[in-house]
Design a protein around this motif. Structure first.
Motif, PDB file in Angstrom:
ATOM      1  N   LEU A 206       0.846  -1.182   0.000  1.00  0.00           N
ATOM      2  CA  LEU A 206       0.000   0.000   0.000  1.00  0.00           C
ATOM      3  C   LEU A 206       0.889   1.243   0.000  1.00  0.00           C
ATOM      4  N   VAL A 207       0.493   2.221  -0.804  1.00  0.00           N
ATOM      5  CA  VAL A 207       1.215   3.485  -0.888  1.00  0.00           C
ATOM      6  C   VAL A 207       0.186   4.606  -0.943  1.00  0.00           C
ATOM      7  N   ASP A 208       0.607   5.795  -0.588  1.00  0.00           N
ATOM      8  CA  ASP A 208      -0.295   6.934  -0.704  1.00  0.00           C
ATOM      9  C   ASP A 208      -0.582   7.205  -2.176  1.00  0.00           C
ATOM     10  N   GLU A 209       0.468   7.202  -2.993  1.00  0.00           N
ATOM     11  CA  GLU A 209       0.331   7.333  -4.433  1.00  0.00           C
ATOM     12  C   GLU A 209       1.528   6.674  -5.099  1.00  0.00           C
ATOM     13  N   MET A 210       1.386   6.380  -6.384  1.00  0.00           N
ATOM     14  CA  MET A 210       2.468   5.730  -7.119  1.00  0.00           C
ATOM     15  C   MET A 210       3.497   6.763  -7.545  1.00  0.00           C
ATOM     16  N   ASP A 211       4.272   7.241  -6.577  1.00  0.00           N
ATOM     17  CA  ASP A 211       5.298   8.235  -6.870  1.00  0.00           C
ATOM     18  C   ASP A 211       6.608   7.533  -7.217  1.00  0.00           C
ATOM     19  N   GLY A 212       7.669   8.332  -7.360  1.00  0.00           N
ATOM     20  CA  GLY A 212       8.953   7.753  -7.751  1.00  0.00           C
ATOM     21  C   GLY A 212       9.489   6.750  -6.763  1.00  0.00           C
ATOM     22  N   TYR A 213       9.290   7.003  -5.475  1.00  0.00           N
ATOM     23  CA  TYR A 213       9.781   6.060  -4.467  1.00  0.00           C
ATOM     24  C   TYR A 213       9.052   4.722  -4.571  1.00  0.00           C
ATOM     25  N   ALA A 214       7.740   4.775  -4.673  1.00  0.00           N
ATOM     26  CA  ALA A 214       6.971   3.537  -4.794  1.00  0.00           C
ATOM     27  C   ALA A 214       7.378   2.751  -6.038  1.00  0.00           C
TER      28      ALA A 214
ATOM     29  N   VAL B 280      10.720   0.854  -5.586  1.00  0.00           N
ATOM     30  CA  VAL B 280      10.794  -0.209  -4.578  1.00  0.00           C
ATOM     31  C   VAL B 280       9.855  -1.371  -4.894  1.00  0.00           C
ATOM     32  N   CYS B 281       8.584  -1.072  -5.167  1.00  0.00           N
ATOM     33  CA  CYS B 281       7.568  -2.124  -5.242  1.00  0.00           C
ATOM     34  C   CYS B 281       7.852  -3.210  -6.280  1.00  0.00           C
ATOM     35  N   PRO B 282       8.417  -2.901  -7.460  1.00  0.00           N
ATOM     36  CA  PRO B 282       8.664  -3.978  -8.422  1.00  0.00           C
ATOM     37  C   PRO B 282       9.646  -5.030  -7.937  1.00  0.00           C
ATOM     38  N   TYR B 283      10.425  -4.732  -6.920  1.00  0.00           N
ATOM     39  CA  TYR B 283      11.451  -5.654  -6.442  1.00  0.00           C
ATOM     40  C   TYR B 283      11.014  -6.425  -5.197  1.00  0.00           C
ATOM     41  N   LEU B 284       9.745  -6.313  -4.854  1.00  0.00           N
ATOM     42  CA  LEU B 284       9.197  -7.009  -3.702  1.00  0.00           C
ATOM     43  C   LEU B 284       8.249  -8.116  -4.152  1.00  0.00           C
ATOM     44  N   SER B 285       8.198  -9.195  -3.404  1.00  0.00           N
ATOM     45  CA  SER B 285       7.341 -10.331  -3.746  1.00  0.00           C
ATOM     46  C   SER B 285       5.902 -10.052  -3.313  1.00  0.00           C
ATOM     47  N   VAL B 286       5.269  -9.111  -3.999  1.00  0.00           N
ATOM     48  CA  VAL B 286       3.888  -8.743  -3.700  1.00  0.00           C
ATOM     49  C   VAL B 286       3.023  -9.026  -4.912  1.00  0.00           C
ATOM     50  N   GLU B 287       1.737  -9.247  -4.660  1.00  0.00           N
ATOM     51  CA  GLU B 287       0.813  -9.549  -5.746  1.00  0.00           C
ATOM     52  C   GLU B 287       0.146  -8.312  -6.321  1.00  0.00           C
ATOM     53  N   ALA B 288       0.157  -7.214  -5.571  1.00  0.00           N
ATOM     54  CA  ALA B 288      -0.516  -6.006  -6.036  1.00  0.00           C
ATOM     55  C   ALA B 288       0.015  -4.813  -5.250  1.00  0.00           C
ATOM     56  N   VAL B 289      -0.219  -3.629  -5.815  1.00  0.00           N
ATOM     57  CA  VAL B 289       0.037  -2.372  -5.125  1.00  0.00           C
ATOM     58  C   VAL B 289      -1.278  -1.609  -5.060  1.00  0.00           C
TER      59      VAL B 289
ATOM     60  N   VAL C 146       7.221   6.210   2.011  1.00  0.00           N
ATOM     61  CA  VAL C 146       6.768   5.103   2.853  1.00  0.00           C
ATOM     62  C   VAL C 146       6.032   4.093   1.987  1.00  0.00           C
ATOM     63  N   VAL C 147       6.449   2.833   2.067  1.00  0.00           N
ATOM     64  CA  VAL C 147       5.703   1.717   1.501  1.00  0.00           C
ATOM     65  C   VAL C 147       5.267   0.835   2.654  1.00  0.00           C
ATOM     66  N   GLU C 148       3.985   0.533   2.698  1.00  0.00           N
ATOM     67  CA  GLU C 148       3.430  -0.346   3.731  1.00  0.00           C
ATOM     68  C   GLU C 148       3.143  -1.701   3.101  1.00  0.00           C
ATOM     69  N   LEU C 149       3.524  -2.765   3.763  1.00  0.00           N
ATOM     70  CA  LEU C 149       3.281  -4.113   3.250  1.00  0.00           C
ATOM     71  C   LEU C 149       2.349  -4.880   4.173  1.00  0.00           C
ATOM     72  N   GLU C 150       1.317  -5.473   3.585  1.00  0.00           N
ATOM     73  CA  GLU C 150       0.513  -6.472   4.277  1.00  0.00           C
ATOM     74  C   GLU C 150       1.135  -7.817   3.942  1.00  0.00           C
ATOM     75  N   CYS C 151       1.685  -8.479   4.955  1.00  0.00           N
ATOM     76  CA  CYS C 151       2.538  -9.656   4.728  1.00  0.00           C
ATOM     77  C   CYS C 151       1.800 -10.981   4.757  1.00  0.00           C
ATOM     78  N   GLY C 152       0.530 -10.968   5.122  1.00  0.00           N
ATOM     79  CA  GLY C 152      -0.225 -12.208   5.190  1.00  0.00           C
ATOM     80  C   GLY C 152      -1.249 -12.141   6.297  1.00  0.00           C
ATOM     81  N   ILE C 153      -1.800 -13.303   6.641  1.00  0.00           N
ATOM     82  CA  ILE C 153      -2.848 -13.367   7.649  1.00  0.00           C
ATOM     83  C   ILE C 153      -2.270 -13.113   9.036  1.00  0.00           C
ATOM     84  N   GLN C 154      -2.956 -12.285   9.766  1.00  0.00           N
ATOM     85  CA  GLN C 154      -2.538 -11.852  11.091  1.00  0.00           C
ATOM     86  C   GLN C 154      -2.213 -13.047  11.990  1.00  0.00           C
TER      87      GLN C 154
END
Length: 283
Positions: A110-118, A121-130, A147-155
């Motif tokens: 999750l990001v506030d917006e798809m800016d340069g920082y996002a 970083v995000c393409p190099y992480l094992s995530v299914e979506a942004v 800031v990039v926030e990651l939801e890593c799985g079930i709590q």
């Protein structure tokens, strides 16, 4: 709040875990990094934020820390004071914040917006979506720059902890803290969604959710139920962070698929935008 530093010098990179005390995957990932023997290329700050809530195994003590930013040193609540202290600690850093959820087992960002920082970083992480949170970032850490926030799985799951450990290391490679090849092992394109509206949760005792997160919901499809009474979509949308009991007053969010990190536009007709109402009427 516990703060540790790996490497020499003033860190410009930070990983934060334990924003919520009932999400131990982040603190576990921090401990994993501290126990590892790395060749550090750039210094990094590792933070376990809400230690008191973590010790008690509760989301927060007095208010949700991830709704309390920017906080105040004289705030009436523990989390209000902690929000101010945490922002001061990570000022000027590129930040990864580790979380877990009740809504979805696979990691997503999750990001506030798809800016340069996002985008860096995000393409190099094992995530299914942004997910762009945009108008729903108020009071949250991701409302602040880099800031990039990651939801890593079930709590509280073991899988969430293992995902958090892997994602933290991928982030450190992507930001140059660790040497190594960047690459998540995920095939592009990486879909990008935007939160459009909350899906209200009527008062009840028993809740069910019938649809899958990030999978398109058709018009007039049953999406959830409250005490056995079904709620139906008014327009097509993509469910995001939808769960039966994850939030008190809403099931989650209706979103749009707005693009992909490879630059392609989504193959979704404009008339099926989730920016139209998706408030889950009953019938």
């Amino acid at each position: 709040m516990r703060v540790e530093t790996l490497g020499d010098g003033d860190p410009e990179v930070a990983i934060v875990g334990g924003i919520h005390g009932d999400e131990p995957c982040g603190p576990n990932a921090v401990d994993d990094l501290l126990d590892a023997d790395f060749d550090i290329q750039r210094p990094v700050k590792l933070i376990v934020a809400n230690e008191e809530a973590l010790e008690e195994g509760v989301r927060y003590l007095e208010e949700d820390l991830n709704r309390a930013f920017p906080g105040d040193p004289d705030a009436d609540t523990h989390e209000g004071r902690l929000a101010h202290e945490l922002l001061r600690e990570i000022r000027g850093c590129d930040i990864l914040s580790l979380h877990s959820t009740q809504s979805y087992a696979a990691p997503f960002a999750l990001v506030d917006e798809m800016d340069g920082y996002a985008r860096s970083v995000c393409p190099y992480l094992s995530v299914e979506a942004v997910v762009e949170t945009a108008g729903y970032s108020t009071g949250r850490l991701i409302a602040y720059p880099n800031v990039v926030e990651l939801e890593c799985g079930i709590q509280r799951s073991a899988a969430a902890t293992e995902n958090a450990k892997q994602l933290a290391r991928e982030f450190l490679v992507a930001t140059g803290v660790l040497s190594g090849e960047t690459g998540s092992g995920r095939h592009h394109p990486l879909p990008v969604f935007r939160l459009e509206r909350q899906i209200p949760k009527p008062v009840g005792e028993r809740y069910e959710v019938f649809v899958e997160n990030f999978e398109r919901v058709a018009e007039d499809e049953a999406i959830a139920a409250v005490d056995g009474e079904e709620l139906f979509s008014e327009t097509p949308f993509y469910p995001i962070l939808l769960s039966a009991y994850g939030y008190e007053n809403e099931f989650g969010y209706a979103g749009d698929l707005i693009g992909r990190l490879d630059g392609d536009e989504p193959a979704v007709p404009a008339r099926e935008s989730a920016s139209a109402r998706a408030d889950g009427r009953n019938r």
